[in-house]
Design an enzyme around this catalytic site. Structure first.
Site, mmCIF file in Angstrom:
data_model
loop_
_atom_site.group_PDB
_atom_site.id
_atom_site.type_symbol
_atom_site.label_atom_id
_atom_site.label_comp_id
_atom_site.label_asym_id
_atom_site.label_seq_id
_atom_site.Cartn_x
_atom_site.Cartn_y
_atom_site.Cartn_z
ATOM 1 N N HIS A 168 -0.227 4.426 0.554
ATOM 2 C CA HIS A 168 -0.759 5.562 1.323
ATOM 3 C C HIS A 168 -1.118 5.060 2.724
ATOM 4 C CE1 HIS A 168 -4.228 3.453 -0.382
ATOM 5 N NE2 HIS A 168 -4.875 3.845 0.697
ATOM 6 N N LYS A 210 0.853 -1.193 0.000
ATOM 7 C CA LYS A 210 0.000 0.000 0.000
ATOM 8 C C LYS A 210 0.886 1.240 0.000
ATOM 9 C CE LYS A 210 -3.653 1.845 2.940
ATOM 10 N NZ LYS A 210 -4.228 1.714 4.259
#
Length: 225
Positions: free
Chosen positions: A110, A108
């Site tokens: 963010h 991921k």
């Protein structure tokens, strides 16, 4: 299910439960190794709260009976995620509160970032999964746990198929579980194995299930370890 059931009694109870739940089915199924198996085990079919809760109970009681010491649980994506969460809830209910973590398949970019989710991965880490078919998922889990600075200490699975592994199309003399135990130096704890399934089929009053005992025995004679 008693709190102090012995491993063999626990294994028989688990096989009966898995058959009743339709998770252990019989017929003719092609395995990843290309064999025609007279039975299949699909942990994805523990698909409601009651079944998942009972499954977690079997994992937790098997782990406590094994005496394996661990600090936390790691569930490899995707099946291991539900298993890690469910088993940690059950262990806490039995008085053994353990943190758990899991990985996401895609990093991921963010928020918190990275591929690991849940509690910080540290100490002695137990990997939890449904089965070990080739050991690939275990190797990937070991790499992630070590990269986080922790130590993998064992693997808990629901069913040990107890059959010869196939590596690159070649049949091995050892099973995938034996490979993980010997090569990767990890303790593997299974709720039940093919031998427990056979014992159930040979002694059950469930006529539909017992009709498959000979086929499962023949499969074990051919591919068993």
């Amino acid at each position: 299910m008693s709190h102090t059931a012995t491993p063999s009694v626990l294994a028989q109870e688990f096989v009966a439960f898995a058959v009743d739940a339709g998770v252990l089915g019989f017929g003719e199924f092609k395995t990843k190794a290309g064999r025609l198996s007279p039975y299949f085990f699909n942990a994805g079919l523990f698909d409601d709260g009651l079944k998942l809760g009972r499954l977690a109970e079997f994992y937790a009681k098997t782990l406590l009976a094994s005496g394996l010491q661990f600090d936390m649980i790691f569930g490899p994506a995707y099946k291991g995620i539900t298993l890690a969460a469910a088993v940690s809830i059950e262990l806490a209910r039995l008085g053994h509160n353990k943190p758990f973590a899991y990985n996401r398949k895609e990093a991921k970019d963010h928020g918190e970032g990275g591929t690991l989710v849940g509690a910080p991965v540290k100490g002695q880490v137990l990997i939890i999964d449904d089965v070990i078919s080739a050991g690939t998922s275990v190797r990937e889990s070991i790499a992630m746990i070590k990269a986080a600075g922790a130590t993998p200490c064992g693997v808990a699975i629901a069913l040990d198929r107890q059959e010869k592994a196939v590596e690159n199309g070649v049949e091995s003399a050892k099973s995938a579980v034996q490979y993980v135990t010997e090569q990767l130096q990890l303790t593997v704890t299974a709720i039940a194995g093919l031998s427990d399934l056979l014992q159930y089929l040979q002694t059950t009053s469930n006529a539909v299930a017992s009709a498959h005992a000979a086929a499962v025995q023949a499969y074990r004679d051919r591919y068993g370890v």
